[in-house]
Design a protein around this motif. Structure first.
Motif: not given
Ligand code: ATP
Ligand code: MG
Length: 413
Positions: A7-9, A38-41, A58-61, A63-71
């Motif tokens: 995962a990536w936030i 999950l492993r938060v990378l 783009r960077d997050a996607l 590297q991770a299987d799931v990206v959670v973006c807020t705001g």
């Protein structure tokens, strides 16, 4: 594969980069994702520029299987998450009828006129799935299969609701087996090193069970984790529960000390009054933070001066003179007075020296006296709280006061 779900936030908002807002969303999501196994990378923060947001996504996607973006889902020109995500996926932003209907319905329900600017909140990347927001105007959206990105509003309580409603179920659906077994114990009165001594052998005795500690001043948390098939898990939970005894006040993230104490009071049909000096209403605050506290919390006094202790609670002048304001005798008189004058079944009192000034050789800063008075019960206690700051002494004292009552109630149970 599930164990390695990554995962990536991404946190979006200029105010996060200027120090105006603390990024509590990333904190919350990191904990939740980790709890699901999950492993938060990584986590990144982008200001209010499309290119910065797009780069972060783009960077997050990548590297991770799931990206959670807020705001950045709001109606104003600085809310750019949809545009940024559309550019990453190479799709246009289009009006989504479903999203527009949600925004319109929200305004209608609130009896307010929708501003033209709010139409913007329905302009989302083509092909995205619109995520309902039951507690705010901005709908969220998700795009992609794997990796998949979820865009949630920045407002923390909306974000948490939508995490639970949309992201968590999706994450769980990605597991081809059960998520890890977890159990939380919330503890007061034992430090991390004491807990280590008490529980350190648990992983050895129950193979496959991992033990973790976390401090959330003044509470300590013990977490047990095991993979789904580990049968010893339930026995390990029982063992830890029995070793912790009365130091464990809850086993649920959502149950605070005041709620755990209230449960014991309610079981007896009894009520509480407070007489606070150095905590200045902090214990009352902890009590009324709990929904339904009117069923058990009667009233509280903040009696800071000696005169207030005498006038409001009937503390004898002689007691104050003989023992001082910070003494078990005064604490007991405060609690007795609170019971008598309120008619509540129980009262807890706190009187102490929060510092940084006011300490003496006899009673250094951090000396805090407590009393618990109830039906046929009167107990007093003095604690010497490490005086790292005034706030900390007050916070510790407030929790200690409620905890004293909780333990007393357990003794009667
Ligand atoms: P809105 O529809 O309310 O505009 P939004 O998705 O556009 O929602 P933002 O404008 O980014 O959200 O932020 C709304 C509020 O949430 C702001 O008060 C902001 O400070 C707060 N907020 C945003 N991101 C975070 C975060 N990562 N942690 C804590 N608070 C946040
Ligand atoms: Mg906004």
């Amino acid at each position: 594969m599930p164990a390695s779900l990554r995962a990536w936030i991404v946190s979006q908002g200029e105010e996060l980069l200027t120090g105006q807002t603390l990024d509590t969303n990333a904190h919350f999501l990191a904990g939740q994702l980790t709890d699901l196994g999950l492993r938060v990378l990584g986590a990144s923060t982008a200001g209010d520029r499309i290119d910065a947001i797009a780069t972060a996504l783009r960077d997050a996607l990548g590297q991770a299987d799931v990206v959670v973006c807020t705001g950045g889902l709001g109606p104003t020109a600085d809310d750019l998450t949809a545009d940024a995500l559309a550019s990453v996926f190479g799709v246009p932003v289009v009006e989504h009828a479903e999203a527009l209907a949600q925004v319109v319905a929200r305004y209608e329900a609130a009896g307010r006129r929708m501003a033209e600017a709010n139409r913007r909140q329905a302009m989302l990347p083509e092909g995205c799935d619109v995520l309902a927001n039951p507690v705010g105007t901005a709908p969220g959206f998700a795009l992609g299969g794997r990796p998949r990105v979820f865009c949630l509003p920045g407002v923390p309580h909306e974000m948490r609701r939508m995490w639970a409603l949309h992201v968590r179920p999706w994450v769980l659906s990605q597991f081809d087996r059960e998520p890890p077994q977890r159990h939380l114990f919330r503890v007061l009165g034992k430090g991390e090193s004491q807990l280590q001594d008490l529980l350190g052998d648990v992983p050895e005795r129950f193979p496959g069970v991992e033990l973790g500690f976390r401090t959330k001043m003044p509470e300590n948390q013990v977490k047990l984790v095991a993979e789904p098939g580990v049968d010893a898990f339930a026995a390990a939970v029982d063992e830890v529960r029995s070793r912790l005894g009365r130091d464990r006040f809850a086993e649920d993230e959502a149950v605070e000390l005041a709620a755990a104490t209230a449960e014991l009071l309610l079981a007896r049909g009894e009520s509480l009054a407070l007489a606070e000096s150095c905590t200045g209403g902090l214990v009352a605050h902890l009590c009324v933070t709990e929904a339904g506290s009117s069923r058990w919390f009667e009233r509280g006094w903040v009696t800071y001066s000696n005169a207030a202790k005498v006038d409001e609670l009937g503390v004898p002048e002689a007691t104050l003179q003989a023992h001082g304001a910070v003494s078990e005798e005064t604490a007991a008189a405060m609690a007795r007075g609170a019971v008598e004058r309120s008619g509540a079944h129980w009262a807890v009192s706190i009187t102490g020296i929060a510092g940084p000034a006011g300490g003496t050789a006899d009673k250094p800063v951090g000396t805090v006296c407590f009393a618990v008075v109830g039906p046929d019960v009167e107990r007093t206690r003095t604690l010497h709280i490490p005086a790292r700051s005034r706030d900390l002494v007050r916070r510790f004292s407030a929790f200690a006061a409620l905890d004293l009552l909780r333990r007393q109630l357990l003794r009667l149970a």
